[in-house]
Design a protein around this motif. Structure first.
Motif, PDB file in Angstrom:
ATOM      1  N   LEU A 250       0.797  -1.225   0.000  1.00 39.26           N
ATOM      2  CA  LEU A 250       0.000   0.000   0.000  1.00 39.26           C
ATOM      3  C   LEU A 250       0.825   1.266   0.000  1.00 39.26           C
ATOM      4  CD1 LEU A 250      -2.866  -0.741   2.562  1.00 39.26           C
ATOM      5  CD2 LEU A 250      -2.986  -0.691   0.081  1.00 39.26           C
ATOM      6  N   LEU A 251       2.134   1.156   0.009  1.00 37.63           N
ATOM      7  CA  LEU A 251       2.944   2.361   0.102  1.00 37.63           C
ATOM      8  C   LEU A 251       2.949   3.128  -1.208  1.00 37.63           C
ATOM      9  CD1 LEU A 251       6.000   1.247   2.238  1.00 37.63           C
ATOM     10  CD2 LEU A 251       4.021   2.592   2.926  1.00 37.63           C
ATOM     11  N   LEU A 252       2.703   4.400  -1.085  1.00 35.00           N
ATOM     12  CA  LEU A 252       2.725   5.328  -2.208  1.00 35.00           C
ATOM     13  C   LEU A 252       3.430   6.578  -1.696  1.00 35.00           C
ATOM     14  CD1 LEU A 252       1.707   5.827  -5.106  1.00 35.00           C
ATOM     15  CD2 LEU A 252      -0.451   6.576  -4.139  1.00 35.00           C
ATOM     16  N   GLY A 253       4.461   7.010  -2.390  1.00 36.74           N
ATOM     17  CA  GLY A 253       5.255   8.139  -1.911  1.00 36.74           C
ATOM     18  C   GLY A 253       4.448   9.370  -1.565  1.00 36.74           C
ATOM     19  N   SER A 254       3.402   9.613  -2.315  1.00 38.42           N
ATOM     20  CA  SER A 254       2.594  10.812  -2.068  1.00 38.42           C
ATOM     21  C   SER A 254       1.806  10.729  -0.758  1.00 38.42           C
ATOM     22  CB  SER A 254       1.654  11.059  -3.246  1.00 38.42           C
ATOM     23  OG  SER A 254       0.874   9.921  -3.515  1.00 38.42           O
TER      24      SER A 254
ATOM     25  N   SER B  50       3.460  12.761 -22.530  1.00 38.83           N
ATOM     26  CA  SER B  50       2.259  12.156 -21.952  1.00 38.83           C
ATOM     27  C   SER B  50       2.289  12.280 -20.431  1.00 38.83           C
ATOM     28  CB  SER B  50       2.072  10.712 -22.404  1.00 38.83           C
ATOM     29  OG  SER B  50       3.180   9.911 -22.103  1.00 38.83           O
ATOM     30  N   LEU B  51       3.478  12.232 -19.848  1.00 34.10           N
ATOM     31  CA  LEU B  51       3.606  12.475 -18.411  1.00 34.10           C
ATOM     32  C   LEU B  51       3.182  13.901 -18.084  1.00 34.10           C
ATOM     33  CD1 LEU B  51       4.499  12.039 -15.486  1.00 34.10           C
ATOM     34  CD2 LEU B  51       6.827  12.527 -16.221  1.00 34.10           C
ATOM     35  N   SER B  52       3.653  14.867 -18.874  1.00 28.45           N
ATOM     36  CA  SER B  52       3.289  16.260 -18.598  1.00 28.45           C
ATOM     37  C   SER B  52       1.788  16.478 -18.771  1.00 28.45           C
ATOM     38  CB  SER B  52       4.099  17.215 -19.476  1.00 28.45           C
ATOM     39  OG  SER B  52       3.811  17.007 -20.834  1.00 28.45           O
TER      40      SER B  52
ATOM     41  N   PRO C  22       0.757  10.776 -10.957  1.00 27.90           N
ATOM     42  CA  PRO C  22       1.134  10.428 -12.335  1.00 27.90           C
ATOM     43  C   PRO C  22       2.643  10.247 -12.514  1.00 27.90           C
ATOM     44  CG  PRO C  22      -0.502  12.173 -12.359  1.00 27.90           C
ATOM     45  CD  PRO C  22      -0.074  11.988 -10.917  1.00 27.90           C
ATOM     46  N   VAL C  23       3.432  11.037 -11.821  1.00 24.67           N
ATOM     47  CA  VAL C  23       4.887  10.890 -11.915  1.00 24.67           C
ATOM     48  C   VAL C  23       5.305   9.525 -11.361  1.00 24.67           C
ATOM     49  CG1 VAL C  23       7.122  11.828 -11.198  1.00 24.67           C
ATOM     50  CG2 VAL C  23       5.237  13.384 -11.754  1.00 24.67           C
TER      51      VAL C  23
END
Length: 169
Positions: free
Chosen positions: A49-53, A99-101, A125-126
Protein backbone atom coordinates in the motif's frame (compact mmCIF):
# COMPACT_ATOMS: atom_id res chain seq x y z
CA UNK A 1 10.32 42.97 -18.19
CA UNK A 2 11.40 45.00 -15.16
CA UNK A 3 7.91 44.67 -13.67
CA UNK A 4 8.11 40.93 -14.10
CA UNK A 5 11.50 40.76 -12.40
CA UNK A 6 10.18 42.80 -9.47
CA UNK A 7 7.51 40.16 -8.94
CA UNK A 8 10.27 37.63 -8.27
CA UNK A 9 11.16 39.48 -5.06
CA UNK A 10 7.88 38.31 -3.57
CA UNK A 11 5.33 40.24 -1.57
CA UNK A 12 7.57 40.60 1.50
CA UNK A 13 4.85 39.09 3.67
CA UNK A 14 5.68 37.86 7.15
CA UNK A 15 6.27 34.16 7.72
CA UNK A 16 3.24 32.28 9.02
CA UNK A 17 3.15 31.75 12.77
CA UNK A 18 5.11 28.80 14.12
CA UNK A 19 3.07 25.81 15.22
CA UNK A 20 2.94 25.20 18.96
CA UNK A 21 4.97 22.34 20.42
CA UNK A 22 1.69 20.47 21.04
CA UNK A 23 0.59 20.91 17.42
CA UNK A 24 3.97 19.68 16.20
CA UNK A 25 3.91 16.66 18.52
CA UNK A 26 0.37 15.73 17.48
CA UNK A 27 1.20 16.10 13.79
CA UNK A 28 4.33 13.99 14.24
CA UNK A 29 2.46 11.24 16.08
CA UNK A 30 -0.48 11.28 13.65
CA UNK A 31 1.78 10.99 10.63
CA UNK A 32 3.81 8.22 12.22
CA UNK A 33 0.69 6.26 13.22
CA UNK A 34 -0.93 6.66 9.82
CA UNK A 35 2.14 5.49 7.93
CA UNK A 36 2.57 2.61 10.39
CA UNK A 37 -0.99 1.51 9.66
CA UNK A 38 -0.62 1.84 5.90
CA UNK A 39 2.75 0.05 5.86
CA UNK A 40 1.65 -2.70 8.25
CA UNK A 41 -1.62 -3.44 6.43
CA UNK A 42 0.28 -3.27 3.15
CA UNK A 43 2.65 -5.99 4.33
CA UNK A 44 -0.32 -8.33 4.64
CA UNK A 45 -1.27 -7.76 0.98
CA UNK A 46 0.48 -9.13 -2.06
CA UNK A 47 0.84 -5.71 -3.74
CA UNK A 48 1.45 -3.43 -0.74
CA UNK A 49 0.00 0.00 0.00
CA UNK A 50 2.94 2.36 0.10
CA UNK A 51 2.72 5.33 -2.21
CA UNK A 52 5.25 8.14 -1.91
CA UNK A 53 2.59 10.81 -2.07
CA UNK A 54 0.96 9.42 1.10
CA UNK A 55 3.80 10.91 3.17
CA UNK A 56 2.91 14.36 1.85
CA UNK A 57 -0.77 13.63 2.50
CA UNK A 58 0.13 13.01 6.15
CA UNK A 59 1.70 16.47 6.34
CA UNK A 60 -1.65 17.97 5.38
CA UNK A 61 -4.14 15.77 7.24
CA UNK A 62 -2.20 15.79 10.50
CA UNK A 63 -0.34 19.09 10.34
CA UNK A 64 -3.10 21.21 8.77
CA UNK A 65 -6.34 19.22 9.10
CA UNK A 66 -8.65 22.23 8.70
CA UNK A 67 -7.44 23.19 5.23
CA UNK A 68 -9.58 22.29 2.22
CA UNK A 69 -6.66 20.28 0.80
CA UNK A 70 -6.75 18.08 3.93
CA UNK A 71 -10.39 17.03 3.86
CA UNK A 72 -11.22 13.35 3.31
CA UNK A 73 -13.00 14.05 0.03
CA UNK A 74 -9.92 15.80 -1.32
CA UNK A 75 -7.57 13.06 -0.14
CA UNK A 76 -9.58 10.18 -1.60
CA UNK A 77 -10.88 11.76 -4.81
CA UNK A 78 -7.63 13.63 -5.48
CA UNK A 79 -5.51 10.49 -5.24
CA UNK A 80 -8.01 8.43 -7.23
CA UNK A 81 -8.37 10.94 -10.09
CA UNK A 82 -4.64 11.59 -10.34
CA UNK A 83 -3.79 7.91 -10.44
CA UNK A 84 -6.54 7.24 -12.98
CA UNK A 85 -5.25 9.97 -15.28
CA UNK A 86 -1.69 8.71 -14.91
CA UNK A 87 -2.72 5.15 -15.75
CA UNK A 88 -4.88 6.24 -18.68
CA UNK A 89 -2.07 8.18 -20.30
CA UNK A 90 0.64 5.66 -19.47
CA UNK A 91 -1.30 2.72 -20.90
CA UNK A 92 -3.12 4.66 -23.61
CA UNK A 93 -0.25 6.70 -25.04
CA UNK A 94 2.89 5.25 -23.54
CA UNK A 95 5.69 6.45 -21.26
CA UNK A 96 6.61 9.61 -23.16
CA UNK A 97 7.79 12.84 -21.54
CA UNK A 98 4.87 14.71 -23.09
CA UNK A 99 2.26 12.16 -21.95
CA UNK A 100 3.61 12.48 -18.41
CA UNK A 101 3.29 16.26 -18.60
CA UNK A 102 -0.27 15.92 -19.94
CA UNK A 103 -1.07 13.51 -17.10
CA UNK A 104 0.10 15.92 -14.40
CA UNK A 105 -1.65 18.91 -15.99
CA UNK A 106 -4.84 16.92 -16.52
CA UNK A 107 -4.79 15.65 -12.93
CA UNK A 108 -4.53 19.23 -11.66
CA UNK A 109 -7.39 20.40 -13.88
CA UNK A 110 -9.63 17.46 -12.93
CA UNK A 111 -9.03 17.96 -9.22
CA UNK A 112 -9.91 21.63 -9.65
CA UNK A 113 -13.01 20.78 -11.70
CA UNK A 114 -14.26 18.33 -9.06
CA UNK A 115 -13.26 20.56 -6.14
CA UNK A 116 -11.05 17.80 -4.79
CA UNK A 117 -7.59 19.36 -4.97
CA UNK A 118 -5.08 17.46 -2.88
CA UNK A 119 -1.56 18.65 -3.79
CA UNK A 120 0.26 15.42 -2.86
CA UNK A 121 -1.91 13.55 -5.38
CA UNK A 122 -0.36 15.64 -8.14
CA UNK A 123 2.72 13.44 -7.85
CA UNK A 124 0.79 10.23 -8.52
CA UNK A 125 1.13 10.43 -12.34
CA UNK A 126 4.89 10.89 -11.91
CA UNK A 127 5.04 7.86 -9.61
CA UNK A 128 2.99 5.87 -12.11
CA UNK A 129 5.21 6.80 -15.05
CA UNK A 130 8.29 5.83 -13.06
CA UNK A 131 6.92 2.51 -11.78
CA UNK A 132 4.77 1.64 -14.83
CA UNK A 133 2.29 -0.42 -12.80
CA UNK A 134 -0.77 -2.31 -14.02
CA UNK A 135 -4.35 -1.10 -13.65
CA UNK A 136 -4.70 -2.65 -10.19
CA UNK A 137 -2.55 0.25 -8.94
CA UNK A 138 -5.79 2.24 -8.91
CA UNK A 139 -7.18 0.04 -6.13
CA UNK A 140 -3.95 -1.01 -4.40
CA UNK A 141 -2.24 1.18 -3.26
CA UNK A 142 -4.19 4.26 -4.42
CA UNK A 143 -7.79 3.84 -3.28
CA UNK A 144 -7.29 1.44 -0.41
CA UNK A 145 -4.28 3.36 0.92
CA UNK A 146 -6.08 6.72 0.72
CA UNK A 147 -9.13 5.25 2.49
CA UNK A 148 -6.97 3.82 5.26
CA UNK A 149 -5.15 7.12 5.66
CA UNK A 150 -8.49 8.94 5.98
CA UNK A 151 -9.80 6.44 8.55
CA UNK A 152 -6.71 7.00 10.71
CA UNK A 153 -7.06 10.77 10.27
CA UNK A 154 -10.74 10.68 11.28
CA UNK A 155 -10.05 8.67 14.42
CA UNK A 156 -6.87 10.48 15.40
CA UNK A 157 -7.85 14.08 14.63
CA UNK A 158 -11.20 13.78 16.40
CA UNK A 159 -9.56 12.08 19.38
CA UNK A 160 -6.77 14.64 19.84
CA UNK A 161 -8.33 17.98 18.85
CA UNK A 162 -11.23 20.02 20.13
CA UNK A 163 -12.42 20.92 16.62
CA UNK A 164 -14.17 18.57 14.22
CA UNK A 165 -12.53 16.70 11.40
CA UNK A 166 -13.60 16.81 8.63
CA UNK A 167 -14.83 20.27 7.84
CA UNK A 168 -16.92 18.77 5.00
CA UNK A 169 -17.31 15.61 2.97
Amino acid sequence: MLTYLRKLRGAASALPPRATPRQMALAWLGGALAMACVANVGEQLPSGLLLGSFGASCVLVFGYPDLPFSQPRNVIVGHLLSSLVGLLLLHGVGPQWWSLSLAVGSAIALMMLTRSVHPPAGSNPVIIFLAQPSWDFLLFPTLFGALLLVVVALLYNNGTRSTRYPQYW
